[in-house]
Design an enzyme around this catalytic site. Structure first.
Site, PDB file in Angstrom:
ATOM      1  N   TYR A  77       0.989  -1.282  -0.127  1.00  0.00           N
ATOM      2  CA  TYR A  77       0.102   0.060  -0.185  1.00  0.00           C
ATOM      3  C   TYR A  77       0.936   1.300   0.059  1.00  0.00           C
ATOM      4  O   TYR A  77       0.639   2.175  -0.884  1.00  0.00           O
ATOM      5  CB  TYR A  77      -1.026   0.181   1.112  1.00  0.00           C
ATOM      6  CG  TYR A  77      -1.912   1.127   1.218  1.00  0.00           C
ATOM      7  CD1 TYR A  77      -3.148   0.789   0.636  1.00  0.00           C
ATOM      8  CD2 TYR A  77      -1.819   2.519   1.442  1.00  0.00           C
ATOM      9  CE1 TYR A  77      -4.158   1.824   0.592  1.00  0.00           C
ATOM     10  CE2 TYR A  77      -2.634   3.332   1.512  1.00  0.00           C
ATOM     11  CZ  TYR A  77      -3.792   3.240   1.016  1.00  0.00           C
ATOM     12  OH  TYR A  77      -4.827   4.317   1.019  1.00  0.00           O
ATOM     13  N   PHE A 129      -8.231  21.392 -24.437  1.00  0.00           N
ATOM     14  CA  PHE A 129      -8.427  19.976 -24.465  1.00  0.00           C
ATOM     15  C   PHE A 129      -9.546  19.784 -23.458  1.00  0.00           C
ATOM     16  O   PHE A 129      -9.704  20.467 -22.505  1.00  0.00           O
ATOM     17  CB  PHE A 129      -7.299  19.197 -24.273  1.00  0.00           C
ATOM     18  CG  PHE A 129      -7.439  17.839 -24.269  1.00  0.00           C
ATOM     19  CD1 PHE A 129      -7.819  17.125 -25.609  1.00  0.00           C
ATOM     20  CD2 PHE A 129      -7.980  16.822 -23.230  1.00  0.00           C
ATOM     21  CE1 PHE A 129      -8.188  15.851 -26.010  1.00  0.00           C
ATOM     22  CE2 PHE A 129      -8.179  15.637 -23.391  1.00  0.00           C
ATOM     23  CZ  PHE A 129      -8.495  15.163 -24.712  1.00  0.00           C
ATOM     24  N   ASP A 220       1.406  20.302 -21.375  1.00  0.00           N
ATOM     25  CA  ASP A 220       0.521  19.053 -21.396  1.00  0.00           C
ATOM     26  C   ASP A 220       1.104  18.040 -22.148  1.00  0.00           C
ATOM     27  O   ASP A 220       1.456  18.165 -23.296  1.00  0.00           O
ATOM     28  CB  ASP A 220      -0.908  19.285 -21.774  1.00  0.00           C
ATOM     29  CG  ASP A 220      -1.799  18.002 -21.905  1.00  0.00           C
ATOM     30  OD1 ASP A 220      -1.128  16.820 -22.077  1.00  0.00           O
ATOM     31  OD2 ASP A 220      -2.994  18.045 -22.189  1.00  0.00           O
ATOM     32  N   ARG A 387     -14.436  15.369 -33.457  1.00  0.00           N
ATOM     33  CA  ARG A 387     -13.809  16.394 -32.811  1.00  0.00           C
ATOM     34  C   ARG A 387     -14.055  17.751 -33.441  1.00  0.00           C
ATOM     35  O   ARG A 387     -13.833  18.313 -34.263  1.00  0.00           O
ATOM     36  CB  ARG A 387     -12.194  16.331 -32.858  1.00  0.00           C
ATOM     37  CG  ARG A 387     -11.687  15.050 -32.402  1.00  0.00           C
ATOM     38  CD  ARG A 387     -11.171  15.053 -31.003  1.00  0.00           C
ATOM     39  NE  ARG A 387     -12.399  14.884 -29.806  1.00  0.00           N
ATOM     40  CZ  ARG A 387     -12.021  14.645 -28.598  1.00  0.00           C
ATOM     41  NH1 ARG A 387     -10.925  14.434 -28.083  1.00  0.00           N
ATOM     42  NH2 ARG A 387     -13.064  14.579 -27.705  1.00  0.00           N
ATOM     43  N   PHE A 453     -19.549  14.420 -25.661  1.00  0.00           N
ATOM     44  CA  PHE A 453     -19.080  13.694 -26.560  1.00  0.00           C
ATOM     45  C   PHE A 453     -19.106  12.236 -26.274  1.00  0.00           C
ATOM     46  O   PHE A 453     -19.314  11.475 -27.343  1.00  0.00           O
ATOM     47  CB  PHE A 453     -17.825  14.196 -27.519  1.00  0.00           C
ATOM     48  CG  PHE A 453     -16.793  14.246 -26.390  1.00  0.00           C
ATOM     49  CD1 PHE A 453     -16.562  15.167 -25.709  1.00  0.00           C
ATOM     50  CD2 PHE A 453     -15.970  13.118 -26.423  1.00  0.00           C
ATOM     51  CE1 PHE A 453     -15.526  15.457 -24.638  1.00  0.00           C
ATOM     52  CE2 PHE A 453     -14.762  13.097 -25.445  1.00  0.00           C
ATOM     53  CZ  PHE A 453     -14.626  14.117 -24.592  1.00  0.00           C
TER      54      PHE A 453
HETATM   55  O1  PLI Z   1      -7.545  10.133 -20.954  1.00  0.00           O
HETATM   56  P1  PLI Z   1      -6.519  10.572 -19.688  1.00  0.00           P
HETATM   57  O2  PLI Z   1      -7.379  11.228 -18.512  1.00  0.00           O
HETATM   58  O3  PLI Z   1      -5.535   9.770 -19.664  1.00  0.00           O
HETATM   59  O4  PLI Z   1      -5.757  12.267 -20.494  1.00  0.00           O
HETATM   60  C1  PLI Z   1      -6.388  13.109 -20.628  1.00  0.00           C
HETATM   61  C2  PLI Z   1      -5.658  13.903 -21.684  1.00  0.00           C
HETATM   62  C3  PLI Z   1      -5.046  15.003 -21.353  1.00  0.00           C
HETATM   63  N1  PLI Z   1      -4.607  15.667 -22.418  1.00  0.00           N
HETATM   64  C4  PLI Z   1      -4.332  15.364 -23.800  1.00  0.00           C
HETATM   65  C5  PLI Z   1      -3.585  16.261 -24.826  1.00  0.00           C
HETATM   66  C6  PLI Z   1      -5.154  14.240 -24.158  1.00  0.00           C
HETATM   67  O5  PLI Z   1      -5.243  13.937 -25.440  1.00  0.00           O
HETATM   68  C7  PLI Z   1      -5.835  13.440 -23.110  1.00  0.00           C
HETATM   69  C8  PLI Z   1      -6.765  12.406 -23.488  1.00  0.00           C
HETATM   70  N2  PLI Z   1      -6.777  12.022 -24.640  1.00  0.00           N
HETATM   71  C9  PLI Z   1      -7.766  11.114 -25.136  1.00  0.00           C
HETATM   72  C10 PLI Z   1      -8.525  10.245 -24.159  1.00  0.00           C
HETATM   73  C11 PLI Z   1      -7.882  11.015 -26.443  1.00  0.00           C
HETATM   74  O6  PLI Z   1      -8.312  10.183 -26.917  1.00  0.00           O
HETATM   75  O7  PLI Z   1      -7.340  12.031 -27.438  1.00  0.00           O
END
Ligand code: PLI
Length: 468
Positions: A77, A129, A220, A387, A453
């Site tokens: 843990y 995003f 990011d 998108r 979406f």
């Molecule tokens: O899907 P997560 O929670 O692991 O990550 C979120 C996320 C943050 N920043 C960017 C630039 C992303 O592209 C992103 C997640 N993107 C997804 C799920 C995608 O399909 O592009």
């Protein structure tokens, strides 16, 4: 830009050790499944999909070394050895001394937004995003887009279309006051603009401005390795540098990075927040315990941390990312030679089809990209993602946020599909292209309030409404 025949024929830098069968439904079966899924590709069953280009997030094939590392997971843990190996890998590869693991990228965004935002703040970014902006808004901030104008034009062939417009950023800071701008999020690269990169030069200018105004610079970094690849390819000052060195240099300019490990790190789950700011680290680690799990596992199993540690070291080997981008470009070239309109230049994680140009007879009320994604699935079993206006959601007054881009993203999971699969995708989309003028738009049937979406349901409009 690197699209001659030999580049496109780069062989896969791996052999295949385990395979997963794919199903192919008949067209009437797909039509039925599409209707059952409310014409939303997120609501389709994976088993009903032939080629799944919904996302590259968590859908990657791990290496044999990553699979082997799973067995080394220390599931204690607290104070797990897996966390130590993970933290060391993050520090070696990204260069940050402090790291908080999270279950995925939005977990890191949540901790970051809650730690830094005071209600009433403004957080700029190079295009929004979805999850990033939502967490900023839930923490009481307003998002403002400071990306260069070219990013909003699918045809503008700019090598660094993700760059921050320093004039827009400076004007915003002047207007609201630097004390109301806790940080800027710079997506490297910019997902919703088509995977467009940010140059090191631009990042350096942003960093300098941020320092002068005491604004934190957050990258990011979900696909930061792909951004590093484009810098290697396109930025003269970095010719001959390794992707590993460029990534370190990018991170050296920023204070903090928020990462969805489900992309670059080739894992199926995981994320983290890494920083050189000790105060942010302490606050985020404290919140991690509330929302994710103890700060040495962040909602993950020890084995997930091991897979991330190996993935972080492997991802910066030049051949992996070079092959990935070559694959994406291969698909882009196959679509372009059929005259199918796509965002240029082709980015790092997927090909973005320009739905407005594809379906010129539809108007904004037809949810153009949502419709195109649905009809592509119906024709070929290829699953892409909208998108456009549906992803953009509604503003605080309940109005649809206006969007310039209506795109269908065909995202390539890493190391999952072969060139023949990509040929199949191009041929499938060509079928939709042939019948494009008869395709109707969609209308909302149900719509959740947040991140609509993912779960909205739709029905075909009675007739194509026609552009007015
Ligand atoms: O899907 P997560 O929670 O692991 O990550 C979120 C996320 C943050 N920043 C960017 C630039 C992303 O592209 C992103 C997640 N993107 C997804 C799920 C995608 O399909 O592009």
């Amino acid at each position: 830009m690197g699209t001659d025949a030999l580049d496109l024929l780069m062989p896969e830098p791996y052999k295949i050790k385990a395979v997963e069968p794919i199903r192919m439904l008949t067209r009437p079966e797909r039509s039925k499944r599409l209707a059952e899924a409310g014409y939303n590709t997120f609501l389709l069953r994976s088993e009903d999909v032939t080629i799944d280009l919904l996302t590259d997030s968590g859908t990657n094939a791990m290496t044999d070394r990553q699979w082997a590392a799973l067995m080394m997971g220390d599931e204690a843990y607290a104070g797990s050895a897996s966390f130590e190996r993970f933290a060391k890998a993050v520090s070696d590869v990204y260069g940050y001394p402090f790291v908080v693991p999270t279950h995925q990228g939005r977990g890191a965004e949540h901790l970051l937004s809650k730690s830094l935002i005071t209600p009433g703040d403004t957080v700029p970014g190079n295009m929004y995003f979805t999850t990033t902006r939502l967490h900023q808004e839930l923490a009481g901030a307003r998002f403002e887009d400071v990306i260069i104008d070219e990013a909003h034009d699918p045809a503008a062939d700019h090598p660094f279309k993700g760059n921050v417009d320093l004039k827009k950023f400076a004007a915003l800071v002047k207007r609201v006051g630097a004390e109301r701008v806790p940080y800027i999020t710079v997506g490297c690269p910019v997902n919703l603009a088509g995977g467009q990169p940010v140059s090191l030069e631009n990042l350096r200018e942003v960093a300098q401005f941020c320092r002068s105004k005491k604004i934190m610079l957050v990258i990011d970094g979900a696909r930061a390795v792909e951004n590093a690849f484009f810098i290697q390819e396109r930025e003269k000052a970095c010719r001959g540098w390794s992707v590993a060195r460029i990534l370190k240099e990018m991170c050296a300019l920023a204070d903090t990075i928020s990462v969805s490990a489900k992309k670059d790190l080739y894992v199926n789950i995981g994320g983290f927040l890494a920083t050189r700011d000790e105060a942010l680290f302490k606050k985020a680690a404290e919140l991690c315990v509330v929302y994710e799990g103890l700060h040495t596992y962040g909602g993950l199993a020890g084995r997930d941390l091991e897979a991330m540690a190996v993935g972080a070291r492997e991802m910066v080997q030049d051949e992996w990312v070079a092959h990935r981008v070559a694959q994406v470009r291969y698909l882009g070239a196959r679509l372009e030679e059929r005259g199918i309109p796509i965002v240029k230049p082709v980015g790092g994680h997927g090909v973005f089809v320009d739905a407005k140009a594809f379906l010129p007879h539809l108007g904004p009320e037809d949810l153009i990209a949502q419709s195109l994604a649905a009809w592509i699935y119906e024709d070929s079993g290829v699953r892409g993602m909208e998108r456009g206006v549906v992803s953009a959601g509604r503003d605080e007054k309940g109005r649809n946020r206006p969007v310039k881009l209506e795109l269908v993203r065909l995202t390539l999971p890493r190391r999952v599909y072969t060139q023949t699969h990509l040929d199949f995708v191009a041929a499938g989309i060509a079928k939709t292209w042939e019948r494009r003028m008869e395709l109707p738009g969609l209308r909302f049937v149900s719509e959740p309030k947040m991140l609509r979406f993912f779960q909205s349901r739709f029905a075909p409009a009675k007739v194509a409404s026609g552009r007015r």
